[in-house]
Design an enzyme around this catalytic site. Structure first.
Site, short mmCIF file in Angstrom:
data_model
loop_
_atom_site.label_atom_id
_atom_site.label_comp_id
_atom_site.label_asym_id
_atom_site.label_seq_id
_atom_site.Cartn_x
_atom_site.Cartn_y
_atom_site.Cartn_z
N SER A 161 0.83 -1.18 0.00
CA SER A 161 0.00 0.00 0.00
C SER A 161 0.88 1.26 0.00
O SER A 161 1.73 1.43 -0.86
CB SER A 161 -0.91 -0.08 1.23
OG SER A 161 -1.73 1.01 1.36
N LYS A 213 -19.20 18.73 0.21
CA LYS A 213 -18.38 18.94 1.40
C LYS A 213 -18.31 17.67 2.23
O LYS A 213 -17.29 17.33 2.83
CB LYS A 213 -18.95 20.08 2.25
CG LYS A 213 -18.20 20.34 3.55
CD LYS A 213 -16.76 20.76 3.27
CE LYS A 213 -16.00 21.05 4.56
NZ LYS A 213 -14.59 21.37 4.30
#
Length: 327
Positions: A161, A213
């Protein structure tokens, strides 16, 4: 866990996190006066020779020991500090990549004296974590490459990762045969308590300015549009991750490896994710045997083991509640 158990579980976790934060703040205040934010710089080649000498004294007969001792003492005395150097760094990554704070200072110190004939050897261990943390760590490593200095990254256990996001910056990646490599993907996950709150008659209000948002939330009702928006953001981040690997390792078939899978290094080498199968200590011993100058550079004032462990517990709890990371 039953749905009715989620709220008490959440309250317990929040209580633990608050206690952990208070503990860490207090410990940092107590340590502040004692911390020394300088660098620890050690000549590893000289240290290796002294260890070798001590071992030889205990296992060889006198004549053989004397011959070896004379040879080692000659090497120690004649270490050429003007010769090209290898600077050794260590990065042990957690979810937030907090070791980046020390890494950037160590790199700055090295770049202040290193020449283009020198090398940086980073021993990397990380299962990955947040995009922000590992993106910054990768950018810090890019400073070494930009300075024209060779960067070699070694993986003994895991670089997955975000860990591989760091590793791909290197000119060369070496790994122990059984090290875990890959997991090139991005993940976001969170529990949702909306149905539970509705059943208990609890309203959740969230006021934002800006359509996106906030998309997927823990307490509000998530819509297909919210999920699709988050998915598009993850895809965009995944493309950035893939582009980094393509830029630094063009020999890699990116579509074949960017599936979120991970492999043992012996397979990762076949996929061109790793260049050589060798442990970090074997690599360093070759440098010592060749008489090369090797220095370790480590930032002082790092967290104690107790604080590290406590901080890692907090990281795991936060990840359980809401995970948004490279994986």
């Amino acid at each position: 866990m039953l749905c009715s158990d989620y709220l008490p579980f959440l309250l317990k976790v929040i209580t633990i996190l608050i206690a952990a934060i208070i503990f860490l703040v207090v410990m940092n205040i107590l340590k502040k006066k004692k911390e020394n934010n300088g660098l620890i710089i050690k000549n590893l080649a000289e240290k290796f020779y002294k260890i070798k000498l001590k071992m030889a004294k205990n296992v060889f007969e006198k004549k053989k020991f004397k011959e070896l001792a004379d040879s080692i003492k000659f090497k120690i005395k004649n270490i050429d500090k003007n010769a090209p150097k290898t600077f050794v760094l260590n990065f042990n990554g957690n979810i937030k990549a907090t070791a980046v704070d020390s890494l950037k200072r160590e790199i700055t110190a090295i770049l202040s004296v290193a020449s283009k004939d020198d090398k940086v050897f980073l021993i990397l261990e990380s299962p990955g974590g947040t995009i922000i943390g590992y993106g910054l760590a990768s950018a810090e490593l890019s400073r070494i490459r930009s300075a024209g200095i060779e960067l070699i990254i070694s993986v003994d256990k895991v670089a997955a990762s975000g860990g591989y996001m760091m590793a791909c910056i290197a000119n060369k990646i070496i790994a122990a045969p059984s090290a875990i490599i890959g997991s090139i993907g991005v993940i976001a996950q969170t529990p949702n308590f909306n149905r539970f709150l509705n059943e208990k008659g609890v309203d959740f209000e969230q006021i934002t300015s800006g359509k996106y948002k906030r998309t997927v939330t823990m307490f509000g009702k998530n819509t297909d549009e919210d999920r699709q928006k988050l998915k598009s953001e993850l895809d965009e981040m995944h493309e950035v991750f893939k582009d980094m690997i393509k830029f630094h390792r063009p020999i890699v078939d990116i579509e074949k490896v960017a599936t979120g899978e991970y492999w043992l290094a012996i397979k990762a080498k076949e996929l061109m994710l790793v260049d050589e199968l060798i442990t970090s200590q074997d690599y360093l011993m070759k440098l010592y045997d060749n008489g090369e100058v090797v220095y370790s550079v480590q930032q002082k004032g790092k967290k104690t083991n107790v604080i590290k462990k406590f901080s890692n517990v907090c990281d795991v709890l936060m990840e359980r509640l809401q995970n948004f990371s490279i994986n």
